[in-house]
Enzyme design. Structure first.
Site, PDB file in Angstrom:
ATOM      1  N   GLU A 153       0.865  -1.186   0.000  1.00  0.00           N
ATOM      2  CA  GLU A 153       0.000   0.000   0.000  1.00  0.00           C
ATOM      3  C   GLU A 153       0.890   1.221   0.000  1.00  0.00           C
ATOM      4  OE1 GLU A 153      -1.981  -0.525   3.662  1.00  0.00           O
ATOM      5  OE2 GLU A 153      -3.286  -2.097   2.890  1.00  0.00           O
ATOM      6  N   TYR A 191       7.992   1.731  -7.250  1.00  0.00           N
ATOM      7  CA  TYR A 191       7.219   0.495  -7.355  1.00  0.00           C
ATOM      8  C   TYR A 191       6.907   0.170  -8.825  1.00  0.00           C
ATOM      9  CZ  TYR A 191       6.674   1.160  -2.324  1.00  0.00           C
ATOM     10  OH  TYR A 191       6.916   1.332  -0.983  1.00  0.00           O
TER      11      TYR A 191
HETATM   12  C1  LIG Z   1      10.668   5.713  -1.682  1.00  0.00           C
HETATM   13  C2  LIG Z   1      12.168   5.553  -1.452  1.00  0.00           C
HETATM   14  C3  LIG Z   1      12.422   4.235  -0.704  1.00  0.00           C
HETATM   15  C4  LIG Z   1      12.870   5.503  -2.818  1.00  0.00           C
HETATM   16  O1  LIG Z   1      14.260   5.268  -2.597  1.00  0.00           O
HETATM   17  P1  LIG Z   1      15.373   5.967  -3.547  1.00  0.00           P
HETATM   18  O2  LIG Z   1      16.675   5.325  -3.284  1.00  0.00           O
HETATM   19  O3  LIG Z   1      15.296   7.437  -3.375  1.00  0.00           O
HETATM   20  O4  LIG Z   1      14.790   5.543  -4.961  1.00  0.00           O
HETATM   21  P2  LIG Z   1      15.558   5.373  -6.358  1.00  0.00           P
HETATM   22  O5  LIG Z   1      16.646   6.390  -6.424  1.00  0.00           O
HETATM   23  O6  LIG Z   1      15.955   3.935  -6.519  1.00  0.00           O
HETATM   24  O7  LIG Z   1      14.398   5.653  -7.431  1.00  0.00           O
HETATM   25  C5  LIG Z   1      13.264   6.413  -7.119  1.00  0.00           C
HETATM   26  C6  LIG Z   1      12.512   6.739  -8.393  1.00  0.00           C
HETATM   27  O8  LIG Z   1      11.633   7.781  -8.023  1.00  0.00           O
HETATM   28  C7  LIG Z   1      11.899   8.917  -8.849  1.00  0.00           C
HETATM   29  N1  LIG Z   1      11.638  10.100  -8.068  1.00  0.00           N
HETATM   30  C8  LIG Z   1      12.419  10.651  -7.129  1.00  0.00           C
HETATM   31  N2  LIG Z   1      11.819  11.733  -6.627  1.00  0.00           N
HETATM   32  C9  LIG Z   1      10.636  11.861  -7.283  1.00  0.00           C
HETATM   33  C10 LIG Z   1       9.552  12.757  -7.213  1.00  0.00           C
HETATM   34  N3  LIG Z   1       9.545  13.801  -6.343  1.00  0.00           N
HETATM   35  N4  LIG Z   1       8.492  12.581  -8.033  1.00  0.00           N
HETATM   36  C11 LIG Z   1       8.464  11.536  -8.891  1.00  0.00           C
HETATM   37  N5  LIG Z   1       9.449  10.626  -9.000  1.00  0.00           N
HETATM   38  C12 LIG Z   1      10.527  10.802  -8.197  1.00  0.00           C
HETATM   39  C13 LIG Z   1      13.316   8.779  -9.285  1.00  0.00           C
HETATM   40  O9  LIG Z   1      13.549   9.517 -10.464  1.00  0.00           O
HETATM   41  C14 LIG Z   1      13.395   7.284  -9.522  1.00  0.00           C
HETATM   42  O10 LIG Z   1      12.794   6.894 -10.740  1.00  0.00           O
HETATM   43  P3  LIG Z   1      13.715   6.615 -12.060  1.00  0.00           P
HETATM   44  O11 LIG Z   1      14.700   5.535 -11.678  1.00  0.00           O
HETATM   45  O12 LIG Z   1      12.727   6.171 -13.096  1.00  0.00           O
HETATM   46  O13 LIG Z   1      14.378   7.921 -12.363  1.00  0.00           O
HETATM   47  C15 LIG Z   1      12.764   6.744  -0.662  1.00  0.00           C
HETATM   48  O14 LIG Z   1      12.403   7.938  -1.323  1.00  0.00           O
HETATM   49  C16 LIG Z   1      12.312   6.808   0.772  1.00  0.00           C
HETATM   50  O15 LIG Z   1      12.939   6.231   1.674  1.00  0.00           O
HETATM   51  N6  LIG Z   1      11.206   7.538   1.023  1.00  0.00           N
HETATM   52  C17 LIG Z   1      10.690   7.680   2.396  1.00  0.00           C
HETATM   53  C18 LIG Z   1      10.016   6.401   2.851  1.00  0.00           C
HETATM   54  C19 LIG Z   1       8.852   6.028   1.962  1.00  0.00           C
HETATM   55  O16 LIG Z   1       8.092   6.870   1.514  1.00  0.00           O
HETATM   56  N7  LIG Z   1       8.713   4.706   1.734  1.00  0.00           N
HETATM   57  C20 LIG Z   1       7.638   4.151   0.959  1.00  0.00           C
HETATM   58  C21 LIG Z   1       6.464   3.842   1.834  1.00  0.00           C
HETATM   59  S1  LIG Z   1       5.134   3.098   0.908  1.00  0.00           S
END
Ligand SMILES: CC(C)(COP(=O)(O)OP(=O)(O)OC[C@H]1O[C@@H](n2cnc3c(N)ncnc32)[C@H](O)[C@@H]1OP(=O)(O)O)[C@@H](O)C(=O)NCCC(=O)NCCS
Length: 144
Positions: free
Chosen positions: A101, A113
């Protein structure tokens, strides 16, 4: 490097609190780990914890309960590496479907995702408390 680890509830809660706008408490992590939910960590070469993914498995289905990458390390592909590795590990132990979710407003997580093969399979209206009222949860599903 991604591997299973036992996890420290305080460290997990702290990493997530710094990384996300909404996070689990130390108590929630302690309860989940005591329940035996599988936990995967992404570690730097020096052993530092860069991120983690908490899962729950029932028979041949699994749920991603939480995934977080430390704030300073986001946007560098670590989330993708971690989730891809977790999906591989789940598949290798017989998981056939994985669910999660996500908040409708969480664009980075939704992108992650989708990149990892998840597709929307349902909607829970007003599921999460939010800064201004409530927001929807999007249910997603993948075949690992
Ligand atoms: C979600 C999370 C785990 C992603 O980890 P990350 O290491 O930053 O992710 P990645 O670098 O592997 O890739 C993220 C993707 O999101 C994209 N992205 C980053 N910021 C973005 C934004 N503001 N809007 C849209 N896409 C975005 C990136 O471009 C990338 O996509 P791409 O590979 O097609 O370019 C991290 O942001 C996080 O820890 N967030 C807080 C916790 C959270 O929200 N967890 C999910 C709960 S359901």
């Amino acid at each position: 490097m991604v591997r299973n680890f036992s996890g420290d509830p305080r460290q997990l809660a702290q990493l997530e609190a710094e990384a996300a706008s909404h996070s689990w408490s130390e108590t929630q992590y302690r309860d989940a780990l005591q329940a035996g939910y599988p936990l995967f960590g992404l570690f730097a070469p020096d052993g530092d914890l860069l991120g983690f993914c908490l899962t729950m498995t029932v028979l041949d289905e699994a749920e991603i309960l939480n995934i977080a990458i430390a704030k300073a390390h986001q946007g560098q592909g670590h989330g993708r590496l971690l989730l891809t590795s977790v999906l591989g590990a789940l598949a290798s132990t017989g998981t056939r479907r994985v669910f999660l979710e996500v908040r409708a407003s969480n664009a980075p997580a939704r992108k992650l995702y989708q990149n990892c093969g998840f597709a929307a399979c349902g909607l829970r209206k007003n599921y999460y408390p939010a800064a201004l009222g409530r927001e929807d949860a999007i249910l997603m599903e993948a075949t690992p």
